[in-house]
Write a protein that holds these residues in place. Structure first.
Motif, PDB file in Angstrom:
ATOM      1  N   GLN A 402      -7.853  18.941  30.381  1.00  0.00           N
ATOM      2  CA  GLN A 402      -8.414  19.765  31.439  1.00  0.00           C
ATOM      3  C   GLN A 402      -9.101  18.892  32.480  1.00  0.00           C
ATOM      4  O   GLN A 402      -9.667  17.850  32.168  1.00  0.00           O
ATOM      5  CB  GLN A 402      -9.433  20.765  30.863  1.00  0.00           C
ATOM      6  N   SER A 403      -9.029  19.365  33.739  1.00  0.00           N
ATOM      7  CA  SER A 403      -9.732  18.705  34.840  1.00  0.00           C
ATOM      8  C   SER A 403     -10.938  19.563  35.214  1.00  0.00           C
ATOM      9  O   SER A 403     -10.808  20.779  35.409  1.00  0.00           O
ATOM     10  CB  SER A 403      -8.806  18.547  36.041  1.00  0.00           C
ATOM     11  N   TYR A 404     -12.110  18.939  35.307  1.00  0.00           N
ATOM     12  CA  TYR A 404     -13.341  19.671  35.582  1.00  0.00           C
ATOM     13  C   TYR A 404     -14.008  19.134  36.847  1.00  0.00           C
ATOM     14  O   TYR A 404     -14.019  17.923  37.087  1.00  0.00           O
ATOM     15  CB  TYR A 404     -14.324  19.545  34.415  1.00  0.00           C
ATOM     16  N   ASN A 405     -14.584  20.073  37.603  1.00  0.00           N
ATOM     17  CA  ASN A 405     -15.417  19.723  38.754  1.00  0.00           C
ATOM     18  C   ASN A 405     -16.870  20.037  38.417  1.00  0.00           C
ATOM     19  O   ASN A 405     -17.171  21.081  37.828  1.00  0.00           O
ATOM     20  CB  ASN A 405     -14.995  20.524  39.992  1.00  0.00           C
ATOM     21  N   LEU A 406     -17.766  19.145  38.801  1.00  0.00           N
ATOM     22  CA  LEU A 406     -19.182  19.293  38.502  1.00  0.00           C
ATOM     23  C   LEU A 406     -19.978  19.411  39.787  1.00  0.00           C
ATOM     24  O   LEU A 406     -19.662  18.774  40.801  1.00  0.00           O
ATOM     25  CB  LEU A 406     -19.684  18.092  37.691  1.00  0.00           C
ATOM     26  N   ASP A 407     -21.013  20.240  39.737  1.00  0.00           N
ATOM     27  CA  ASP A 407     -21.872  20.418  40.897  1.00  0.00           C
ATOM     28  C   ASP A 407     -23.257  20.821  40.402  1.00  0.00           C
ATOM     29  O   ASP A 407     -23.450  21.064  39.200  1.00  0.00           O
ATOM     30  CB  ASP A 407     -21.298  21.483  41.836  1.00  0.00           C
ATOM     31  N   VAL A 408     -24.222  20.894  41.326  1.00  0.00           N
ATOM     32  CA  VAL A 408     -25.581  21.277  40.970  1.00  0.00           C
ATOM     33  C   VAL A 408     -26.109  22.228  42.035  1.00  0.00           C
ATOM     34  O   VAL A 408     -25.789  22.093  43.224  1.00  0.00           O
ATOM     35  CB  VAL A 408     -26.506  20.040  40.821  1.00  0.00           C
TER      36      VAL A 408
END
Length: 472
Positions: A402-408
């Motif tokens: 799986q490819s994941y994008n991270l943010d805050v």
């Protein structure tokens, strides 16, 4: 005591009747061996078919592939429990506890309704014991022959047959151990490494441990496990009532028992239908006489029913002298199927099963946890920004990469130091160290609540709360 409770007859050694049990000896002496006679009939055929189905299921499931691994793999070392497309982690093990509770209430329901049919037809101890007895019959002969041989001096021929029997027993036990461990270790690697002597010490230990347990339980202990070790036999009476289907002997029809010719009329001799052939005792795997009444040793396998039906057929008597029946039916009254206890067990089982399905359906395909750097709550970097350091643990619970994008969120104009897009392999726990930087002039509070956000390519997202610290 409740009027609906069945009194379990205690057939102690003091009540032992040598004449009635002349083929078995003292069944309460663990050192006394029970020579189980082969039995054929409807219930034994049903038991064999059920046993073969369960054995094949047990043996084949570890070989079923699913994606990049086997379909069911309980990988304790990696703390991953894979069930086809679902991967569970230690935090999901409440599902396993719930599954055990469902199984317990299912057992209570079946026991209240049909007695110990689990023991007689599905229990691994019973399945493996009857399988071992089959090899014993093929290599050493029928029960009476085996008993006679064992009372005489050991001959070369008998020693050879006994050796072959024990080799067959241990081969089955070894295959059982390998198959069982194959649920916890990738089975392809396990079999190759085991026979090429490349497996680890603990792999050999557990395979041989389960092999020895199988060999001892099914080959030597047998009824001792059911009578003296299994706790189920001890508390089953709490679930029985007079409407529970059990293996029962119809005393009104069978007594007084006694031998006679086929042409003789039992009523002319003052006898019942039981000819006192003792076949019901000889085929019993736990060595009891069902004619003594309900006993906790009875596992409801139906062997005595089949043996008695064959005798009744030969005598031209109606079958069913021993049958699956209830205490109320034996007393000549009506059997009540739907009763509060049975309905209660069923409702609890169905409700828990529904809750289990809901919990499984809600298992998230990914997990995210955030660990703050505990050695340094914050620092000022070269740009004059307040910087906090975190370790993000991303768990891919699916069977595909799986490819994941991270943010805050929770901060404006935040600087992200580190990767924001990552690829995680199936079942991998990926540790990602990152830092967040903020202009101290934009921080209105010494501690700000923030949310880390993770999103995969399919649109699934998850948020985890943390803190950004300016100063304390």
């Amino acid at each position: 005591m409740s009027k609906d409770r069945i009194d379990i007859k205690d057939v102690t050694a003091k009540e032992f009747n040598p004449k009635a049990h002349k083929s078995q000896g003292d069944r309460f002496n663990p050192s006394n061996r029970i020579y189980v006679r082969a039995s054929k009939g409807v219930f034994q055929k049903l038991r064999r078919y059920g046993a073969w189905f369960l054995l094949l299921l047990f043996a084949l499931v570890p070989w079923i592939p699913y994606g990049e691994r086997q379909a069911i793999l309980l990988d304790i070392g990696q703390q991953q429990f894979n069930f086809f497309g679902t991967t569970l982690y230690p935090q999901d093990l409440t599902l396993l506890a719930l599954l055990f509770m469902i199984a317990a209430f299912g057992l209570f329901f079946i026991t209240t309704f049909l007695g110990r049919v689990w023991c007689g037809y599905l229990c691994p101890q019973t399945v493996w014991t009857f399988m071992y007895i089959w090899f014993e019959e093929k290599l050493e002969g029928a029960a009476n022959k085996r008993k006679k041989q064992d009372s005489q001096p050991l001959t070369a021929s008998l020693a050879l047959r006994k050796t072959l029997k024990h080799l067959a027993w241990f081969t089955i036990a070894l295959l059982t151990g390998l198959t069982f461990v194959g649920y916890f270790v990738p089975t392809n690697e396990l079999w190759l490494d085991f026979f090429t002597l490349d497996a680890t010490f603990w792999t050999y230990f557990w395979v041989l441990f389960f092999a020895v347990c199988t060999y001892a339980n099914a080959g030597w202990m047998r009824s001792i496990v059911c009578i003296h070790m299994c706790p189920y036999a001890r508390f089953q009476s709490a679930m029985f009532d007079k409407d529970t289907f059990i293996v029962g002997y119809d005393k009104k029809r069978g007594e007084d028992r006694g031998p006679r010719t086929r042409k003789a009329n039992p009523s002319d001799l003052g006898l019942g239908d039981c000819i006192d052939c003792n076949l019901c005792v000889q085929v019993c795997p736990t060595g009891i006489d069902i004619r003594d009444g309900l006993q906790y040793e009875c596992i409801n396998c139906g062997a005595c029913i089949d043996a008695c039906d064959v005798t009744m057929d030969r005598m031209n008597y109606p079958k069913g002298l021993i049958s699956y029946t209830t205490e109320h039916k034996l007393e000549g009254t009506h059997t009540k199927i739907m009763r509060p206890k049975l309905i209660g067990y069923g409702l609890v089982m169905v409700l828990m099963l529904g809750f289990f399905v809901m919990q499984v359906a809600s298992v998230e395909p990914a997990g995210l946890s955030v660990i703050r750097d505990r050695t340094q709550l914050y620092r000022t970097n070269s740009d004059g920004f307040i910087e906090n350091t975190y370790t993000l643990k991303i768990i891919n619970k699916t069977q595909q990469t799986q490819s994941y994008n991270l943010d805050v969120s929770g901060l404006t104009d935040v600087e992200w130091y580190g990767r924001q897009t990552i690829n995680v392999s199936p079942g991998e726990v990926f540790n990602l160290p990152i830092s967040l930087g903020m202009d101290p002039e934009q921080l209105s509070s010494s501690v700000t609540t923030i949310q880390f956000e993770l999103e995969d390519q399919h649109g699934f997202s998850i948020e985890v709360e943390s803190r950004f610290i300016k100063q304390l």
